[in-house]
Scaffold this motif. Structure first.
Motif, short mmCIF file in Angstrom:
data_model
loop_
_atom_site.label_atom_id
_atom_site.label_comp_id
_atom_site.label_asym_id
_atom_site.label_seq_id
_atom_site.Cartn_x
_atom_site.Cartn_y
_atom_site.Cartn_z
N GLU A 1 36.43 29.57 57.22
CA GLU A 1 36.26 31.13 57.66
C GLU A 1 35.51 32.17 56.84
O GLU A 1 35.70 31.65 55.38
CB GLU A 1 37.76 31.51 58.05
CG GLU A 1 38.26 30.71 59.11
CD GLU A 1 39.75 31.30 59.60
OE1 GLU A 1 39.78 32.34 59.34
OE2 GLU A 1 40.38 30.76 60.04
N ARG A 2 35.01 32.92 57.25
CA ARG A 2 34.38 34.06 56.40
C ARG A 2 35.36 34.78 55.83
O ARG A 2 36.35 35.21 56.37
CB ARG A 2 33.54 34.81 57.09
CG ARG A 2 32.83 35.87 56.70
CD ARG A 2 32.08 36.80 57.58
NE ARG A 2 31.39 36.23 58.61
CZ ARG A 2 31.21 36.74 59.86
NH1 ARG A 2 31.51 38.02 60.33
NH2 ARG A 2 30.76 35.98 61.02
N PRO A 3 35.45 35.22 54.33
CA PRO A 3 36.23 35.92 53.72
C PRO A 3 36.53 37.37 54.35
O PRO A 3 35.29 37.82 55.13
CB PRO A 3 35.66 36.32 52.26
CG PRO A 3 34.52 35.59 52.60
CD PRO A 3 34.27 34.89 53.51
N THR A 4 37.75 37.72 54.42
CA THR A 4 37.91 39.13 55.04
C THR A 4 38.76 39.93 54.03
O THR A 4 39.31 39.35 52.75
CB THR A 4 38.74 39.13 56.15
OG1 THR A 4 40.22 38.38 55.87
CG2 THR A 4 38.20 38.18 57.47
N HIS B 1 29.36 29.46 53.77
CA HIS B 1 28.72 28.22 53.61
C HIS B 1 28.45 27.70 52.43
O HIS B 1 28.86 26.56 52.16
CB HIS B 1 27.43 28.46 54.35
CG HIS B 1 26.40 26.90 54.15
ND1 HIS B 1 26.70 25.87 54.75
CD2 HIS B 1 25.31 26.77 53.25
CE1 HIS B 1 25.82 24.85 54.58
NE2 HIS B 1 24.93 25.55 53.39
N LEU B 2 28.24 28.32 51.36
CA LEU B 2 28.11 27.92 50.00
C LEU B 2 29.22 27.35 49.41
O LEU B 2 29.26 26.14 48.62
CB LEU B 2 27.62 28.89 49.09
CG LEU B 2 27.05 28.66 47.64
CD1 LEU B 2 25.91 27.90 47.86
CD2 LEU B 2 26.73 30.16 46.88
N ASP C 1 28.81 43.03 54.02
CA ASP C 1 27.50 42.52 54.70
C ASP C 1 27.95 41.03 55.26
O ASP C 1 28.30 40.31 54.54
CB ASP C 1 26.50 42.46 53.77
CG ASP C 1 25.30 42.14 54.62
OD1 ASP C 1 24.54 43.16 54.86
OD2 ASP C 1 24.89 40.84 54.64
N ILE C 2 27.48 41.12 56.65
CA ILE C 2 28.24 39.90 57.36
C ILE C 2 27.52 38.63 56.62
O ILE C 2 27.83 37.59 56.83
CB ILE C 2 28.25 40.13 58.79
CG1 ILE C 2 29.33 41.05 59.25
CG2 ILE C 2 28.27 38.90 59.42
CD1 ILE C 2 29.05 41.63 60.74
N ALA C 3 25.97 39.04 56.74
CA ALA C 3 25.35 37.77 56.25
C ALA C 3 25.42 37.28 54.95
O ALA C 3 25.66 35.97 54.51
CB ALA C 3 23.58 38.27 56.26
N VAL C 4 25.86 38.20 53.90
CA VAL C 4 26.23 37.80 52.66
C VAL C 4 27.57 36.96 52.57
O VAL C 4 27.54 35.91 52.18
CB VAL C 4 26.52 38.99 51.60
CG1 VAL C 4 26.97 38.47 50.45
CG2 VAL C 4 24.99 39.57 51.43
#
Length: 180
Positions: free
Chosen positions: A138-141, A132-133, A123-126
């Motif tokens: 970068e967003r995890p992948t 952010h938290l 889930d991209i939003a999660v």
């Protein structure tokens, strides 16, 4: 924590929401409801592909909706038995249906069945809220997505709800909101 009704209509709504904005999914769902009335497996099987595409279904979503409807109609897919299954078994039962992947199964089980330890790693939003938290650049992948939920076990589902709220409050955009 939000709760959705259990059953075919809600799971179909989650399928319709795959890779779409909340607004687009809501529009398609509303058109479908206007077309078929009560959303049942039989109603989806009775609607023509052309009519469903006119609601905004892609060709793939028509196939996925029909696969779910056929499975529910034949008894091969037992949505009423999910509450008695452990998380892994419930996930396996759902992902066996064409068009239902891990994200769809996890989101359905989180919201409709209140599972508290499922982690919607895709889930991209999660993932964006987790970035952010944690103050990550970068967003995890990949594997890091799954591992990102481990510190929250055995309440990964509750953490996901918190992260959806964080995403909503930071962006003023809804994520996976399905209304009755």
């Amino acid at each position: 924590m939000r709760r959705w009704p259990r059953g075919f209509e809600t799971l179909l709504d989650v399928i319709l929401g795959q890779q779409l904005s909340v607004t687009a999914a809501r529009t398609i769902r509303d058109r479908m409801k206007a077309l078929v009335g009560e959303v049942t497996p039989q109603a989806i099987l009775s609607a023509s592909e052309e009519a469903l595409r006119g609601c905004g279904f892609s060709g793939a979503k028509v196939r996925y909706a029909r696969a779910l409807a056929e499975g529910c109609d034949s008894g091969a897919v037992r949505l009423d038995g999910l509450e008695d299954m452990p998380d892994d078994d419930a996930l396996a039962h759902l992902v066996a249906v064409k068009g239902i992947g891990a994200w769809t199964a996890e989101v359905y089980l989180l919201f409709a069945h209140g599972r508290i330890d499922l982690w919607p790693a895709d889930d991209i939003a999660v993932m964006e809220a987790l970035r952010h938290l944690r103050s990550w650049e970068e967003r995890p992948t990949g594997k890091a997505r799954r591992l990102g939920g481990e510190p929250f076990a055995p309440y990964r589902g509750a953490a996901a709800h918190f992260l959806w709220h964080l995403y909503r409050n930071r962006t003023d955009r809804d994520a996976v909101v399905i209304e009755g």
